[in-house]
Design an enzyme around this catalytic site. Structure first.
Site, PDB file in Angstrom:
ATOM      1  N   ASP A  30       0.817  -1.220   0.000  1.00  0.00           N
ATOM      2  CA  ASP A  30       0.000   0.000   0.000  1.00  0.00           C
ATOM      3  C   ASP A  30       0.851   1.271   0.000  1.00  0.00           C
ATOM      4  OD1 ASP A  30      -2.398   1.391   0.015  1.00  0.00           O
ATOM      5  OD2 ASP A  30      -2.517   1.426   2.205  1.00  0.00           O
ATOM      6  N   ASN A  78     -10.980  -2.435  -5.264  1.00  0.00           N
ATOM      7  CA  ASN A  78     -10.180  -1.478  -6.040  1.00  0.00           C
ATOM      8  C   ASN A  78     -10.782  -1.154  -7.416  1.00  0.00           C
ATOM      9  OD1 ASN A  78      -7.011  -2.701  -4.711  1.00  0.00           O
ATOM     10  ND2 ASN A  78      -8.177  -0.899  -4.088  1.00  0.00           N
TER      11      ASN A  78
HETATM   12  C1  IPE Z   1      -5.396  -2.534   0.108  1.00  0.00           C
HETATM   13  O1  IPE Z   1      -5.111  -1.213  -0.077  1.00  0.00           O
HETATM   14  C2  IPE Z   1      -5.352  -3.256  -1.208  1.00  0.00           C
HETATM   15  C3  IPE Z   1      -4.048  -3.376  -1.802  1.00  0.00           C
HETATM   16  C4  IPE Z   1      -2.921  -2.946  -1.335  1.00  0.00           C
HETATM   17  C5  IPE Z   1      -4.035  -4.065  -3.065  1.00  0.00           C
HETATM   18  P1  IPE Z   1      -6.245  -0.101  -0.323  1.00  0.00           P
HETATM   19  O2  IPE Z   1      -5.522   1.154  -0.571  1.00  0.00           O
HETATM   20  O3  IPE Z   1      -7.202  -0.553  -1.348  1.00  0.00           O
HETATM   21  O4  IPE Z   1      -6.990  -0.086   1.077  1.00  0.00           O
HETATM   22  P2  IPE Z   1      -7.744   1.092   1.831  1.00  0.00           P
HETATM   23  O5  IPE Z   1      -8.719   1.687   0.850  1.00  0.00           O
HETATM   24  O6  IPE Z   1      -6.705   2.069   2.252  1.00  0.00           O
HETATM   25  O7  IPE Z   1      -8.385   0.426   3.001  1.00  0.00           O
HETATM   26  C1  IPE Z   2      -1.659   0.205  -3.312  1.00  0.00           C
HETATM   27  O1  IPE Z   2      -1.414   1.569  -3.344  1.00  0.00           O
HETATM   28  C2  IPE Z   2      -1.894  -0.383  -4.675  1.00  0.00           C
HETATM   29  C3  IPE Z   2      -3.278  -0.783  -4.937  1.00  0.00           C
HETATM   30  C4  IPE Z   2      -4.262  -0.737  -4.094  1.00  0.00           C
HETATM   31  C5  IPE Z   2      -3.575  -1.276  -6.266  1.00  0.00           C
HETATM   32  P1  IPE Z   2      -2.586   2.625  -3.351  1.00  0.00           P
HETATM   33  O2  IPE Z   2      -2.969   2.898  -4.744  1.00  0.00           O
HETATM   34  O3  IPE Z   2      -3.683   2.183  -2.464  1.00  0.00           O
HETATM   35  O4  IPE Z   2      -1.864   3.890  -2.761  1.00  0.00           O
HETATM   36  P2  IPE Z   2      -2.452   4.902  -1.684  1.00  0.00           P
HETATM   37  O5  IPE Z   2      -2.867   4.074  -0.504  1.00  0.00           O
HETATM   38  O6  IPE Z   2      -3.603   5.593  -2.326  1.00  0.00           O
HETATM   39  O7  IPE Z   2      -1.312   5.796  -1.369  1.00  0.00           O
HETATM   40 MG    MG Z   3      -4.076   2.467  -0.506  1.00  0.00          MG
END
Ligand code: IPE
Ligand code: IPE
Ligand code: MG
Length: 250
Positions: A30, A78
């Site tokens: 993340d 996502n």
């Molecule tokens: C969790 O991260 C999913 C992945 C890293 C693939 P998210 O960014 O989707 O989670 P939230 O929205 O912060 O809970």
């Molecule tokens: C994790 O990084 C990757 C996926 C969930 C695909 P994020 O895209 O959630 O990055 P932040 O949390 O918005 O910084």
């Molecule tokens: Mg994230």
């Protein structure tokens, strides 16, 4: 810096040679978007950087002797992101899964996927199948890539499959126990994760391995995933090795 990792009276961290390694490590990759935003870049460039880190950390885990690594790449939630971001992620998955066909060969890594594959394009599904096929007889670390994965979805699917087996008379409802549930998850046959690392400083599980993580140790780290290095993994492993796992006992 790791949060909630160190006890006040903790001894200096032991070196990796002296610690008991977790058998199964999960990583919630993340922070890609925030990494890009901090640099004034589009979010998709954060994902590109994160994908490079995924490769390095995967190879490193295999090298140091981790037996199972599960990385959370794309959740069932996502899809609600803007179309261009989802599109960029699908493009990245495509190029990385193409590269993974040879990339993980030298490390003898077995590639598997957890999640609902049917959500992806036929082209991506074929690449996933090709990776499974090409790596299935390898003897090294098992890499589970969680794509279109959500643990609630996984549990619902398990319940449906179990109900179907009961209906068909293959399973006696009275004999259903925790093992039956485990055996119907995407991770069937694999040990539960010992350690889950969440970079980016968020204190939540975001629908990752809810059932499997009943007794998992969590390490939350303040680094964004694209900034995550092998030294950060070492730190998480050292924190893990200082934890006292009791499983409800004393
Ligand atoms: C969790 O991260 C999913 C992945 C890293 C693939 P998210 O960014 O989707 O989670 P939230 O929205 O912060 O809970
Ligand atoms: C994790 O990084 C990757 C996926 C969930 C695909 P994020 O895209 O959630 O990055 P932040 O949390 O918005 O910084
Ligand atoms: Mg994230």
């Amino acid at each position: 810096m790791a949060l909630f990792g160190k006890k006040k009276d903790a001894l200096p961290a032991p070196s990796l040679e002296d610690i008991v390694l977790p058998v199964h490590v999960g990583i919630i990759m993340d922070g890609n978007g925030r990494w890009a935003k901090k640099r004034g870049l589009p979010r998709k460039l954060g994902h590109r950087e994160g994908a490079q880190v995924f490769r390095t950390i995967t190879r490193y885990c295999s090298k140091i002797g981790i037996k199972y690594l599960t990385v959370y790449a794309f959740s069932t939630e996502n899809w609600k992101r803007p179309e261009d971001e989802v599109g960029a992620l699908m493009g990245l998955f495509k190029s990385y899964l193409q590269e993974a066909l040879d990339d993980f060969q030298d490390d003898d890594i077995v590639v598997r996927f957890i999640g609902d594959k049917s959500g992806f394009s036929p082209e991506l599904q074929k690449l996933m199948d090709d990776n499974i096929e090409i790596s299935k007889d390898r003897k090294g670390m098992v890499l589970n890539i969680a794509m279109n994965y959500g643990s609630r979805d996984e549990i619902v699917r398990a319940v449906k499959n179990i109900s179907e087996e009961v209906r068909e008379g293959k399973l006696d409802a009275g004999s259903i126990d925790a093992q039956t549930i485990s055996d119907h998850l995407y991770t069937a046959g694999q040990p539960d994760p010992d350690l889950i690392i969440r970079p980016s400083g968020e204190y939540r599980i975001s629908n990752f391995m809810l059932w499997q993580s009943a007794y998992t140790e969590f390490v939350i780290m303040n680094k964004l995933w694209p900034d995550f290095r092998t030294a950060d993994l070492d730190e998480a492993l050292q924190i893990y090795s200082q934890r006292n796992r009791r499983y409800g006992g004393v």
